[in-house]
Design an enzyme around this catalytic site. Structure first.
Site, PDB file in Angstrom:
ATOM      1  N   ASP A 270      -2.587  12.558  -5.349  1.00  6.40           N
ATOM      2  CA  ASP A 270      -2.628  11.473  -4.374  1.00  6.40           C
ATOM      3  C   ASP A 270      -2.489  12.086  -2.990  1.00  6.40           C
ATOM      4  O   ASP A 270      -1.653  12.968  -2.775  1.00  6.40           O
ATOM      5  CB  ASP A 270      -1.517  10.443  -4.623  1.00  6.40           C
ATOM      6  CG  ASP A 270      -1.886   9.132  -3.956  1.00  6.40           C
ATOM      7  OD1 ASP A 270      -2.887   8.520  -4.367  1.00  6.40           O
ATOM      8  OD2 ASP A 270      -1.206   8.741  -2.997  1.00  6.40           O
TER       9      ASP A 270
ATOM     10  N   LYS B  72     -12.285  26.118   3.279  1.00  7.37           N
ATOM     11  CA  LYS B  72     -11.329  25.006   3.133  1.00  7.37           C
ATOM     12  C   LYS B  72     -10.394  25.205   1.928  1.00  7.37           C
ATOM     13  O   LYS B  72      -9.200  24.971   2.012  1.00  7.37           O
ATOM     14  CB  LYS B  72     -12.105  23.688   2.985  1.00  7.37           C
ATOM     15  CG  LYS B  72     -11.214  22.500   2.706  1.00  7.37           C
ATOM     16  CD  LYS B  72     -11.988  21.228   2.385  1.00  7.37           C
ATOM     17  CE  LYS B  72     -11.035  20.141   1.931  1.00  7.37           C
ATOM     18  NZ  LYS B  72     -11.698  18.962   1.372  1.00  7.37           N
TER      19      LYS B  72
ATOM     20  N   GLU C 244      -3.339   2.034  -8.968  1.00  5.35           N
ATOM     21  CA  GLU C 244      -2.463   2.519  -7.895  1.00  5.35           C
ATOM     22  C   GLU C 244      -1.435   1.461  -7.570  1.00  5.35           C
ATOM     23  O   GLU C 244      -1.792   0.332  -7.258  1.00  5.35           O
ATOM     24  CB  GLU C 244      -3.285   2.838  -6.636  1.00  5.35           C
ATOM     25  CG  GLU C 244      -3.456   4.308  -6.465  1.00  5.35           C
ATOM     26  CD  GLU C 244      -3.848   4.759  -5.059  1.00  5.35           C
ATOM     27  OE1 GLU C 244      -3.329   4.228  -4.068  1.00  5.35           O
ATOM     28  OE2 GLU C 244      -4.682   5.672  -4.994  1.00  5.35           O
TER      29      GLU C 244
ATOM     30  N   GLY D 278     -15.142  12.234   2.497  1.00  3.52           N
ATOM     31  CA  GLY D 278     -13.921  11.628   3.028  1.00  3.52           C
ATOM     32  C   GLY D 278     -13.677  11.964   4.487  1.00  3.52           C
ATOM     33  O   GLY D 278     -14.574  11.853   5.347  1.00  3.52           O
ATOM     34  N   TYR D 279     -12.433  12.389   4.790  1.00  5.08           N
ATOM     35  CA  TYR D 279     -12.039  12.680   6.166  1.00  5.08           C
ATOM     36  C   TYR D 279     -12.417  14.095   6.610  1.00  5.08           C
ATOM     37  O   TYR D 279     -12.059  14.502   7.715  1.00  5.08           O
ATOM     38  CB  TYR D 279     -10.525  12.483   6.315  1.00  5.08           C
ATOM     39  CG  TYR D 279     -10.049  11.047   6.150  1.00  5.08           C
ATOM     40  CD1 TYR D 279     -10.406  10.075   7.070  1.00  5.08           C
ATOM     41  CD2 TYR D 279      -9.231  10.668   5.091  1.00  5.08           C
ATOM     42  CE1 TYR D 279      -9.972   8.756   6.942  1.00  5.08           C
ATOM     43  CE2 TYR D 279      -8.780   9.360   4.954  1.00  5.08           C
ATOM     44  CZ  TYR D 279      -9.165   8.408   5.875  1.00  5.08           C
ATOM     45  OH  TYR D 279      -8.726   7.109   5.752  1.00  5.08           O
TER      46      TYR D 279
ATOM     47  N   LYS E  35     -12.610  15.977  -5.423  1.00  4.80           N
ATOM     48  CA  LYS E  35     -11.255  16.496  -5.588  1.00  4.80           C
ATOM     49  C   LYS E  35     -11.208  17.433  -6.788  1.00  4.80           C
ATOM     50  O   LYS E  35     -10.595  18.490  -6.739  1.00  4.80           O
ATOM     51  CB  LYS E  35     -10.279  15.347  -5.868  1.00  4.80           C
ATOM     52  CG  LYS E  35      -9.825  14.577  -4.681  1.00  4.80           C
ATOM     53  CD  LYS E  35      -8.669  13.687  -5.149  1.00  4.80           C
ATOM     54  CE  LYS E  35      -8.303  12.642  -4.146  1.00  4.80           C
ATOM     55  NZ  LYS E  35      -7.259  11.740  -4.674  1.00  4.80           N
TER      56      LYS E  35
END
Ligand code: IMP
Length: 184
Positions: free
Chosen positions: A69, A162, A40, A142-143, A16
């Protein structure tokens, strides 16, 4: 000696940070990194989770910070996993999600970027519509191997642009307009 920054990204997820640094760099903002596992809270709202994380990050580091998030919202299963995306990725993963989906594959990815300093707490949202692929394609974190943005035939993991269109890009673009204006 470490270089010091006006703004830090606080996260345990270096992917990230790398994407956020590239995106904000292209918008004229230099971003430092503080690796940390932020607490969290349980909530159905990404925004509430993000605001709590940002406060936690600022109280830990006492410097201007942004945190992020995210959630992946799949239409045919009522927006699941949404705020539980991190837990679902760790438990059933991409394979499990592909097994859940039979027909409708519409989905959207949401990023909330929250800024916090001594006097300000401000959130910015980026949403990207798309769909879940039938199989995993490409190598990404990740996804990324299962999310196909609208108007694309490639998953995030197969794309080389991306960072020019992602949910993260959209949220950071809004943030950058506000942040750069703040100092004028
Ligand atoms: P988090 O709770 O904000 O860390 O994110 C929720 C889940 O979405 C985590 O499993 C992340 O790895 C995943 N995620 C967030 N953004 C992306 C992305 O750009 N690509 C792939 N997975 C992502």
């Amino acid at each position: 000696m470490h270089k010091s920054f006006d703004l830090y990204f606080v996260s345990s997820n270096v992917h990230k940070y790398q994407e956020a640094k590239t995106i904000l760099g292209s918008l004229g903002i230099d971003l430092g990194f503080l690796k940390s596992n932020l607490g969290e809270i349980q909530s159905n709202s990404l925004r509430n989770i993000a605001m709590a994380k940002a406060r936690d990050a600022f109280s830990k580091f006492k410097r201007p910070v942004i945190i992020e998030d995210d959630g992946l919202f799949i239409d045919s299963i009522g927006g699941f996993p949404g705020p539980y995306s991190s837990y679902v990725f760790k438990t059933i993963g991409n394979r499990g999600i592909l097994d859940l989906l039979k027909n409708s594959r519409g989905a959207n990815f949401v990023s909330i970027i929250t800024y916090c300093d001594k006097t300000t707490l401000q959130s910015f949202e980026g949403k990207l519509d798309g769909k879940i692929s039938k199989t995993q394609k490409g190598k990404g974190w990740g996804y990324d191997p299962i999310f196909i943005p609208n108007n694309s035939v490639k998953t995030f993991a197969e794309m080389n642009n991306k960072n020019e269109l992602s949910h993260r890009f959209k949220a950071l673009k809004k943030f950058s307009r506000w942040y750069l204006h703040k100092w004028e």
